[in-house]
Design a protein around this motif. Sequence first.
Motif, PDB file in Angstrom:
ATOM      1  N   ASP A 185      -3.192  55.562  19.159  1.00 32.91           N
ATOM      2  CA  ASP A 185      -3.521  55.432  17.886  1.00 32.91           C
ATOM      3  C   ASP A 185      -3.600  53.615  17.718  1.00 32.91           C
ATOM      4  OD1 ASP A 185      -4.967  55.903  14.669  1.00 32.91           O
ATOM      5  OD2 ASP A 185      -3.309  55.413  14.381  1.00 32.91           O
ATOM      6  N   ARG A 186      -2.114  53.610  18.760  1.00 26.49           N
ATOM      7  CA  ARG A 186      -2.145  52.165  18.453  1.00 26.49           C
ATOM      8  C   ARG A 186      -3.055  51.015  19.887  1.00 26.49           C
ATOM      9  NH1 ARG A 186       4.039  53.766  19.077  1.00 26.49           N
ATOM     10  NH2 ARG A 186       4.623  53.661  16.534  1.00 26.49           N
ATOM     11  N   ALA A 187      -3.067  52.063  20.669  1.00 27.60           N
ATOM     12  CA  ALA A 187      -3.959  50.899  21.893  1.00 27.60           C
ATOM     13  C   ALA A 187      -5.086  50.901  21.021  1.00 27.60           C
ATOM     14  CB  ALA A 187      -3.870  52.000  22.987  1.00 27.60           C
ATOM     15  N   ILE A 188      -5.879  51.739  20.030  1.00 30.26           N
ATOM     16  CA  ILE A 188      -6.901  51.531  20.188  1.00 30.26           C
ATOM     17  C   ILE A 188      -7.180  50.724  19.091  1.00 30.26           C
ATOM     18  CG2 ILE A 188      -8.735  52.845  18.221  1.00 30.26           C
ATOM     19  CD1 ILE A 188      -7.595  55.764  19.465  1.00 30.26           C
ATOM     20  N   TYR A 189      -6.610  50.772  18.180  1.00 32.90           N
ATOM     21  CA  TYR A 189      -6.221  49.197  16.928  1.00 32.90           C
ATOM     22  C   TYR A 189      -6.860  48.267  17.915  1.00 32.90           C
ATOM     23  CZ  TYR A 189      -4.204  46.151  13.822  1.00 32.90           C
ATOM     24  OH  TYR A 189      -4.508  45.163  13.322  1.00 32.90           O
ATOM     25  N   CYS A 190      -5.683  48.096  19.171  1.00 32.57           N
ATOM     26  CA  CYS A 190      -5.178  46.281  19.596  1.00 32.57           C
ATOM     27  C   CYS A 190      -6.910  46.703  20.158  1.00 32.57           C
ATOM     28  CB  CYS A 190      -3.845  46.457  20.083  1.00 32.57           C
ATOM     29  SG  CYS A 190      -3.023  46.769  19.565  1.00 32.57           S
ATOM     30  N   PHE A 191      -7.359  47.825  20.965  1.00 33.47           N
ATOM     31  CA  PHE A 191      -8.818  47.578  21.918  1.00 33.47           C
ATOM     32  C   PHE A 191     -10.210  47.042  20.474  1.00 33.47           C
ATOM     33  CE2 PHE A 191      -7.068  50.068  25.415  1.00 33.47           C
ATOM     34  CZ  PHE A 191      -6.557  49.225  25.675  1.00 33.47           C
ATOM     35  N   GLN A 192      -9.707  47.908  19.356  1.00 34.70           N
ATOM     36  CA  GLN A 192     -10.614  46.905  18.509  1.00 34.70           C
ATOM     37  C   GLN A 192     -10.767  45.516  18.508  1.00 34.70           C
ATOM     38  OE1 GLN A 192     -10.149  49.989  15.717  1.00 34.70           O
ATOM     39  NE2 GLN A 192     -11.529  51.510  16.357  1.00 34.70           N
ATOM     40  N   LYS A 193      -8.893  45.671  17.620  1.00 37.87           N
ATOM     41  CA  LYS A 193      -8.439  43.510  18.014  1.00 37.87           C
ATOM     42  C   LYS A 193      -9.481  43.347  19.090  1.00 37.87           C
ATOM     43  CE  LYS A 193      -7.481  44.238  13.133  1.00 37.87           C
ATOM     44  NZ  LYS A 193      -8.046  43.570  11.727  1.00 37.87           N
ATOM     45  N   ALA A 194      -9.159  43.231  20.243  1.00 38.46           N
ATOM     46  CA  ALA A 194      -9.255  43.008  20.993  1.00 38.46           C
ATOM     47  C   ALA A 194     -11.090  42.334  20.829  1.00 38.46           C
ATOM     48  CB  ALA A 194      -8.833  43.166  22.383  1.00 38.46           C
ATOM     49  N   GLN A 195     -11.702  42.769  19.952  1.00 40.66           N
ATOM     50  CA  GLN A 195     -13.320  43.095  20.683  1.00 40.66           C
ATOM     51  C   GLN A 195     -13.507  44.262  22.353  1.00 40.66           C
ATOM     52  OE1 GLN A 195     -15.075  39.806  18.943  1.00 40.66           O
ATOM     53  NE2 GLN A 195     -13.714  39.735  17.647  1.00 40.66           N
ATOM     54  N   THR A 196     -12.754  45.159  22.589  1.00 41.72           N
ATOM     55  CA  THR A 196     -12.451  45.631  24.200  1.00 41.72           C
ATOM     56  C   THR A 196     -13.550  47.303  23.730  1.00 41.72           C
ATOM     57  OG1 THR A 196     -10.955  45.956  24.071  1.00 41.72           O
ATOM     58  CG2 THR A 196     -11.492  44.322  25.314  1.00 41.72           C
ATOM     59  N   PRO A 197     -15.153  46.947  23.322  1.00 42.65           N
ATOM     60  CA  PRO A 197     -15.253  48.572  21.916  1.00 42.65           C
ATOM     61  C   PRO A 197     -15.207  49.438  23.962  1.00 42.65           C
ATOM     62  CG  PRO A 197     -16.900  47.283  22.852  1.00 42.65           C
ATOM     63  CD  PRO A 197     -15.970  46.316  22.569  1.00 42.65           C
ATOM     64  N   GLU A 198     -15.312  48.824  25.279  1.00 40.19           N
ATOM     65  CA  GLU A 198     -15.118  50.603  26.344  1.00 40.19           C
ATOM     66  C   GLU A 198     -13.515  50.156  26.220  1.00 40.19           C
ATOM     67  OE1 GLU A 198     -14.095  45.831  27.759  1.00 40.19           O
ATOM     68  OE2 GLU A 198     -16.206  46.331  26.558  1.00 40.19           O
ATOM     69  N   LEU A 199     -12.658  50.271  26.272  1.00 38.82           N
ATOM     70  CA  LEU A 199     -10.944  50.576  26.624  1.00 38.82           C
ATOM     71  C   LEU A 199     -10.834  51.481  25.241  1.00 38.82           C
ATOM     72  CD1 LEU A 199      -9.768  46.907  27.534  1.00 38.82           C
ATOM     73  CD2 LEU A 199     -10.240  49.077  29.264  1.00 38.82           C
ATOM     74  N   ALA A 200     -11.961  50.754  23.653  1.00 36.55           N
ATOM     75  CA  ALA A 200     -10.864  51.543  22.873  1.00 36.55           C
ATOM     76  C   ALA A 200     -11.951  52.775  22.942  1.00 36.55           C
ATOM     77  CB  ALA A 200     -12.265  50.445  21.627  1.00 36.55           C
ATOM     78  N   ALA A 201     -13.176  53.143  23.591  1.00 41.25           N
ATOM     79  CA  ALA A 201     -13.414  54.225  23.398  1.00 41.25           C
ATOM     80  C   ALA A 201     -13.160  55.451  24.920  1.00 41.25           C
ATOM     81  CB  ALA A 201     -15.015  53.773  24.340  1.00 41.25           C
ATOM     82  N   LYS A 202     -12.317  54.248  26.049  1.00 42.57           N
ATOM     83  CA  LYS A 202     -11.659  55.135  26.814  1.00 42.57           C
ATOM     84  C   LYS A 202     -10.158  55.655  26.237  1.00 42.57           C
ATOM     85  CE  LYS A 202     -13.011  52.649  31.035  1.00 42.57           C
ATOM     86  NZ  LYS A 202     -13.250  52.174  32.381  1.00 42.57           N
ATOM     87  N   ALA A 203      -9.699  55.249  25.672  1.00 40.57           N
ATOM     88  CA  ALA A 203      -8.680  55.208  24.460  1.00 40.57           C
ATOM     89  C   ALA A 203      -8.754  56.301  23.876  1.00 40.57           C
ATOM     90  CB  ALA A 203      -7.898  54.412  24.146  1.00 40.57           C
ATOM     91  N   GLN A 204      -9.872  55.982  22.786  1.00 43.93           N
ATOM     92  CA  GLN A 204     -10.099  57.268  22.616  1.00 43.93           C
ATOM     93  C   GLN A 204     -10.771  58.657  22.842  1.00 43.93           C
ATOM     94  OE1 GLN A 204     -10.849  57.216  18.613  1.00 43.93           O
ATOM     95  NE2 GLN A 204     -10.655  59.448  18.377  1.00 43.93           N
ATOM     96  N   VAL A 205     -11.147  58.656  24.362  1.00 46.03           N
ATOM     97  CA  VAL A 205     -11.249  60.038  24.791  1.00 46.03           C
ATOM     98  C   VAL A 205      -9.886  60.544  25.125  1.00 46.03           C
ATOM     99  CG1 VAL A 205     -12.156  60.637  26.877  1.00 46.03           C
ATOM    100  CG2 VAL A 205     -13.523  59.060  25.666  1.00 46.03           C
ATOM    101  N   HIS A 206      -9.547  59.782  25.490  1.00 39.91           N
ATOM    102  CA  HIS A 206      -7.165  60.237  25.737  1.00 39.91           C
ATOM    103  C   HIS A 206      -7.169  60.917  24.435  1.00 39.91           C
ATOM    104  CE1 HIS A 206      -4.100  58.858  28.155  1.00 39.91           C
ATOM    105  NE2 HIS A 206      -3.538  60.073  27.738  1.00 39.91           N
ATOM    106  N   LEU A 207      -7.605  59.951  23.627  1.00 39.92           N
ATOM    107  CA  LEU A 207      -6.841  60.392  22.627  1.00 39.92           C
ATOM    108  C   LEU A 207      -7.271  61.709  22.056  1.00 39.92           C
ATOM    109  CD1 LEU A 207      -5.045  60.686  19.772  1.00 39.92           C
ATOM    110  CD2 LEU A 207      -6.746  58.879  18.957  1.00 39.92           C
ATOM    111  N   GLN A 208      -8.849  62.010  21.932  1.00 37.77           N
ATOM    112  CA  GLN A 208      -9.323  63.609  21.870  1.00 37.77           C
ATOM    113  C   GLN A 208      -7.986  64.509  22.564  1.00 37.77           C
ATOM    114  OE1 GLN A 208     -13.133  62.533  22.447  1.00 37.77           O
ATOM    115  NE2 GLN A 208     -13.081  61.950  20.233  1.00 37.77           N
ATOM    116  N   SER A 209      -8.280  64.051  24.129  1.00 40.83           N
ATOM    117  CA  SER A 209      -8.059  65.277  25.292  1.00 40.83           C
ATOM    118  C   SER A 209      -6.106  65.036  25.269  1.00 40.83           C
ATOM    119  CB  SER A 209      -7.660  64.798  26.648  1.00 40.83           C
ATOM    120  OG  SER A 209      -6.458  63.662  26.751  1.00 40.83           O
ATOM    121  N   VAL A 210      -5.031  64.509  24.330  1.00 36.49           N
ATOM    122  CA  VAL A 210      -4.206  64.638  24.033  1.00 36.49           C
ATOM    123  C   VAL A 210      -3.730  65.800  22.811  1.00 36.49           C
ATOM    124  CG1 VAL A 210      -2.267  63.598  23.510  1.00 36.49           C
ATOM    125  CG2 VAL A 210      -3.158  62.879  24.668  1.00 36.49           C
TER     126      VAL A 210
END
Length: 245
Positions: free
Chosen positions: A220-245
């Motif tokens: 959840d923190r990783a997604i927040y940081c990627f969103q703040k970094a304006q890197t949607p592709e990394l945010a999307a990957k972290a979101q998929v990882h979160l869903q799998s967890v």
Amino acid sequence: GFLDLLFAHFPGTKELKKDHGLFKGARPGVLKNVQVQMLSTLLKEKMPGAVVLVHDDKAASWRERLDHRLVYGIREAKGMEFKSVIILDFFAELPTDLQKPWRDLLLNRYREEDEFSQKFPLVETHLKLVYTAVTRCIEQLFFAETVSSVSGEAAVRWLTTTSTMPDRSNKDVLATINNVTDLEAMSMTNDEFCVSGIDEAELVENAEYLSLEDAVNYLDRAIYCFQKAQTPELAAKAQVHLQSV
């Protein structure tokens, strides 16, 4: 300062080498009796990348109260480093029966023959804990107390009057009093947010012993940081990882 207390009153402690930065940075700030809402606003508007460190059993509730994702338990954050750190209610949330012993420790109100270490062994653990919290910070550190407490009042006095130099010059006290409304913006750059997000995601990838709750919090923190970094592709990957967890 905390190491001095630890070594002076708990002789059995294995001594750690004192940390010295490559250059003299800003002294820690003290936010005394700061309102929770004001602190939440500060984190949103001026310090969105700041990490808040609290006693581990309080992390979930503070994450909700501050509406801020980057809240960690101190033990949880061990081994990590952050640009800006706020140590929140460390003293106010110490056990009630240790409030006065902590006050006496900080204000030097004991006799050496009282054998402080034998009477209050848990204080040694707390000293190590606050040392861990302090050393998570790279650039800017704040002690914030939202409510008054016996040990908190003593800590503010100790931090703002104890000198780091032998001559006890007022110019070299450990910390300074700050006002939330006067603090300048200390937001991280996009690259710094990105690095923090990667660090959070890697903690989940490389640590099989993590509980489900911890894994979810890190992602959840990783997604927040990627969103703040304006890197949607990394945010999307972290979101998929979160869903799998």
